[in-house]
Design an enzyme around this catalytic site. Structure first.
Site, PDB file in Angstrom:
ATOM      1  N   LYS A 251     -24.677  51.203  13.512  1.00  0.00           N
ATOM      2  CA  LYS A 251     -24.043  51.206  12.200  1.00  0.00           C
ATOM      3  C   LYS A 251     -23.724  49.765  11.795  1.00  0.00           C
ATOM      4  O   LYS A 251     -22.980  49.073  12.488  1.00  0.00           O
ATOM      5  CB  LYS A 251     -22.763  52.035  12.238  1.00  0.00           C
ATOM      6  CG  LYS A 251     -22.078  52.123  10.904  1.00  0.00           C
ATOM      7  CD  LYS A 251     -20.888  53.057  10.951  1.00  0.00           C
ATOM      8  CE  LYS A 251     -20.305  53.289   9.587  1.00  0.00           C
ATOM      9  NZ  LYS A 251     -20.035  52.108   8.810  1.00  0.00           N
ATOM     10  N   ARG A 256     -24.703  48.555   1.235  1.00  0.00           N
ATOM     11  CA  ARG A 256     -25.684  49.624   1.215  1.00  0.00           C
ATOM     12  C   ARG A 256     -26.691  49.325   0.110  1.00  0.00           C
ATOM     13  O   ARG A 256     -26.310  49.011  -1.013  1.00  0.00           O
ATOM     14  CB  ARG A 256     -25.020  50.971   0.959  1.00  0.00           C
ATOM     15  CG  ARG A 256     -26.029  52.101   1.074  1.00  0.00           C
ATOM     16  CD  ARG A 256     -25.379  53.377   1.467  1.00  0.00           C
ATOM     17  NE  ARG A 256     -26.355  54.416   1.692  1.00  0.00           N
ATOM     18  CZ  ARG A 256     -26.032  55.622   2.095  1.00  0.00           C
ATOM     19  NH1 ARG A 256     -24.763  55.916   2.325  1.00  0.00           N
ATOM     20  NH2 ARG A 256     -26.945  56.543   2.280  1.00  0.00           N
ATOM     21  N   PHE A 341     -32.681  52.706   7.143  1.00  0.00           N
ATOM     22  CA  PHE A 341     -32.346  53.844   8.009  1.00  0.00           C
ATOM     23  C   PHE A 341     -32.805  55.196   7.482  1.00  0.00           C
ATOM     24  O   PHE A 341     -32.641  56.208   8.148  1.00  0.00           O
ATOM     25  CB  PHE A 341     -30.859  53.845   8.381  1.00  0.00           C
ATOM     26  CG  PHE A 341     -29.903  53.782   7.215  1.00  0.00           C
ATOM     27  CD1 PHE A 341     -29.682  54.877   6.409  1.00  0.00           C
ATOM     28  CD2 PHE A 341     -29.201  52.606   6.957  1.00  0.00           C
ATOM     29  CE1 PHE A 341     -28.785  54.818   5.356  1.00  0.00           C
ATOM     30  CE2 PHE A 341     -28.303  52.533   5.899  1.00  0.00           C
ATOM     31  CZ  PHE A 341     -28.107  53.648   5.090  1.00  0.00           C
ATOM     32  N   ARG A 416     -21.144  64.631   1.850  1.00  0.00           N
ATOM     33  CA  ARG A 416     -20.697  64.304   3.192  1.00  0.00           C
ATOM     34  C   ARG A 416     -20.943  65.545   4.018  1.00  0.00           C
ATOM     35  O   ARG A 416     -20.281  66.556   3.844  1.00  0.00           O
ATOM     36  CB  ARG A 416     -19.189  64.014   3.119  1.00  0.00           C
ATOM     37  CG  ARG A 416     -18.728  62.910   3.993  1.00  0.00           C
ATOM     38  CD  ARG A 416     -17.282  62.623   3.731  1.00  0.00           C
ATOM     39  NE  ARG A 416     -17.098  61.599   2.714  1.00  0.00           N
ATOM     40  CZ  ARG A 416     -17.379  60.306   2.886  1.00  0.00           C
ATOM     41  NH1 ARG A 416     -17.887  59.883   4.025  1.00  0.00           N
ATOM     42  NH2 ARG A 416     -17.167  59.447   1.928  1.00  0.00           N
ATOM     43  N   LYS A 422     -20.332  59.703  11.910  1.00  0.00           N
ATOM     44  CA  LYS A 422     -20.069  58.324  12.335  1.00  0.00           C
ATOM     45  C   LYS A 422     -19.021  58.272  13.446  1.00  0.00           C
ATOM     46  O   LYS A 422     -18.106  59.096  13.490  1.00  0.00           O
ATOM     47  CB  LYS A 422     -19.667  57.458  11.143  1.00  0.00           C
ATOM     48  CG  LYS A 422     -18.524  57.952  10.313  1.00  0.00           C
ATOM     49  CD  LYS A 422     -18.390  57.178   8.992  1.00  0.00           C
ATOM     50  CE  LYS A 422     -17.322  57.783   8.114  1.00  0.00           C
ATOM     51  NZ  LYS A 422     -17.247  57.205   6.780  1.00  0.00           N
TER      52      LYS A 422
END
Ligand code: ATP
Length: 592
Positions: A251, A256, A341, A416, A422
């Protein structure tokens, strides 16, 4: 539709705090709107001219608006400013000045919604020498020809001060009612909005029916709402949730970037879907050179990286790339690396519904031998021990933690979900992670703080099920003097007379503020408390108990977090989940 009618609906909305009544009003408004007007009505209600990714901005400062009001009403700028100081609201000031205008209403012309929108667009598109005066003149003409109530909204719109309390979710629900008579279409509308973040165009389709909604697919150069991660505190819990096998990504803590490329054209969008291409000249060139695909949309995180020492630079340094001037020079002195990613679109087709492991293979083969745009570091594992080891190694490399990904999952835009989980360095020891809370009020300073007229914030979580803001904490520490001064100045502009719409609170601050800003907060613990409304539930004894923070304090260098909208703040559900995790961790640690 006449702008006067729209203003009347806005007047009604201003007096309402119940969300259901708001939906009724919006439904009635949409029913009265003609199909060719509905997208504009939606944009005006959102306080924008076009979706964020188009980057159309009014470019009107308060002083310019004051001047326009003065020209349109025959008063001086100073007199307008005095009225603004009294009311604290430029729209209200315009309305009052119009009521007592020294000039006769210029014409009996009644503006339509479309005309107001077109004029505003003209104001936004005016640039170059002399543009400031032209913008003021155009606005002054509109104010001069309108009624006092119309003038109020004509002024509030370009200043982004409409503050109607209508969130995207309210708009989507009202659209569903218009299309079907009930809420049944809301989920479908939300999904379309996640793929195509243009609420105006979603509204146009909604009133045409279900088939039109399905047509809102992924398009190149139109950002997709980013997928988001849930959190869990231990490797074991993550592996359990992932059904025993997962990809584990490093991470990165940077920016982003959603990258779109077609042929030789590249655009890069932020987490908030803004077009940030100009910020990354180095990455744009690298994408052109290194990404082998005719057309592609992929997701990644950009951060400053020292090639010589093989070190990642901390976010505080990476953030220096976020500036308006000297971009080219910074791109040379602090080059970025983009860790890709995920991939959502390839050669003319959305691949969001393909399983993740397949998407990842595609991404790796496209980025073979690349240098600047590289796949994120990753392992695939079936063991919690191995996950934990990789997490430790990643932290030692100076990164934040890991994100585990379910191998068979789709790309879930805008949500989400537990397909991404995470695990961060900060979850160890203290309360897991920081919270991003919505400011709904503030308190005056006492004692040493009185000179700032600022003593702390009343903050809320976002309850996405209720579409309400529920208070969770009073934040009184962690502020620097500069932050206090900035917060006071920023919040004074959005003060509300009473509790704002969609806010649920038992606590009454010295001043209510319109829910517009998000702050990052750290706390030692989440506790249950009758004071706050976050996740409140009736206990057997009849008392309502919600959740609160113990020892909350503001963190971060910036006073408010401008990359998150209030609907993207920490949700009530997340706080409840964090509360449960905290209990599990403490039970776990007593046992060991
Ligand atoms: P969120 O984005 O989840 O709302 P946040 O902005 O506080 O929360 P974090 O909680 O730190 O960010 O973590 C999620 C973010 O991590 C993603 O939005 C993305 O920008 C970033 N990220 C970094 N590396 C990866 C990765 N390998 N896979 C997915 N996301 C990653």
């Amino acid at each position: 539709m006449l702008f006067k009618e729209l203003s009347d609906y806005y007047e009604k909305l201003e007096g309402v705090s119940s969300r259901l009544t708001m939906i009724d009003i919006m439904t009635e408004l949409f029913k009265k709107t003609k199909p060719n007007e509905i997208s504009k009505v939606v944009y005006i209600t959102q306080g924008i001219l076009a979706p964020a990714f188009e980057g159309v901005e009014f470019g009107m400062a308060e002083k310019m608006v004051e001047e326009a009001i003065a020209i349109a009403t025959g008063y001086t700028k100073e007199e307008v400013e005095e009225e603004y100081k009294k009311t604290g609201d430029m729209g209200k000031a315009a309305q009052i000045m119009k009521e007592k205008s020294k000039l006769k209403r210029m014409s009996e012309k009644e503006y339509t919604v479309m005309e107001v929108y077109e004029h505003m667009l003209k104001i936004a598109k005016t640039s170059g020498p002399g543009s400031k005066d032209l913008k003021i003149k155009t606005l002054a003409n509109m104010i001069a020809a309108s009624t006092p109530v119309e003038a109020k909204y004509i002024v509030k719109y370009p200043l982004d001060e409409l503050r109607l309390g209508v969130g995207d979710s309210t708009v989507l629900e009202a659209l569903s009612v218009v299309a079907t008579g009930n809420r049944s279409m809301k989920k479908e509308l939300e999904e379309a909005y996640n793929r195509d973040p243009d609420l105006g165009s979603i509204a146009e389709s909604a009133i045409k029916g279900a088939n039109s909604i399905k047509e809102h697919g992924v398009e190149i150069f139109k950002p997709i709402r980013p997928a988001l991660a849930e959190r869990l505190p231990t490797a074991e819990q993550i592996m359990e949730k992932m059904n025993g096998k997962a990809a584990v990504d490093q991470k990165y803590d940077g920016f982003r970037c959603q990258v779109h490329k077609k042929g030789n054209k590249v655009k890069i969008f932020s987490r908030r879907l803004e077009d940030t291409t100009a910020m990354y000249p180095d990455l744009v060139e690298a994408v052109k050179k290194e990404v082998k695909a005719d057309s592609i949309i992929f997701d990644g995180e950009a951060l400053a990286y020292n090639e010589d020492t093989n070190e990642f630079l901390p976010f505080q340094q990476t953030i220096q790339r976020k500036r308006k001037h000297g971009i080219e020079a910074k791109a040379v002195s602090m080059p970025l690396k983009l860790f890709a990613f995920d991939i959502m679109y390839l050669n003319g087709k959305s691949i969001m519904d393909e399983p993740y492991h397949k998407r990842r293979n595609m991404l790796e083969s496209i980025l073979k031998n690349s240098r600047t745009i590289v796949p994120s570091g990753q392992i695939i594992t079936t063991s919690a021990k191995e996950l934990e080891k990789y997490f430790q190694e990643t932290i030692e490399d100076g990164l934040e933690g890991i994100i585990a990904k379910e191998l068979n999952s789709k790309y879930v835009a805008g949500a989400r979900k537990f397909t991404w989980i995470k695990l961060k360095r900060s979850y160890r020891g203290e309360l897991s992670d920081t919270l991003d809370l919505v400011i709904v009020g503030y308190f005056l300073g006492r004692g040493g703080r009185s000179e700032f007229q600022f003593g702390g914030l009343l903050c809320a979580t976002y309850n996405d099920k209720r579409d309400m803001f529920e208070t969770v904490s009073r934040i009184g520490s962690g502020f620097t003097e500069a932050q206090m001064i900035e917060l006071k100045k920023t919040l004074d502009k959005i003060k509300e007379k009473g509790k704002p719409a969609r806010v649920d609170s038992n606590v009454v601050p010295d001043f209510w503020v319109y829910p517009k800003y998000v702050v990052t907060v750290k706390a030692d613990e989440i506790t249950q408390s009758p004071t706050h409304t976050c996740g409140k539930q009736k206990q057997p004894d009849g008392l309502e108990v919600g959740y609160a923070l113990r020892f909350p304090r503001l963190v971060g260098e910036e006073a408010v977090r401008r990359d998150k909208s209030v609907e993207e703040a920490t949700t009530t559900e997340e706080v409840i989940e964090m509360y449960k995790q905290q209990k599990r961790v403490s039970i776990g640690s007593t046992e060991s």
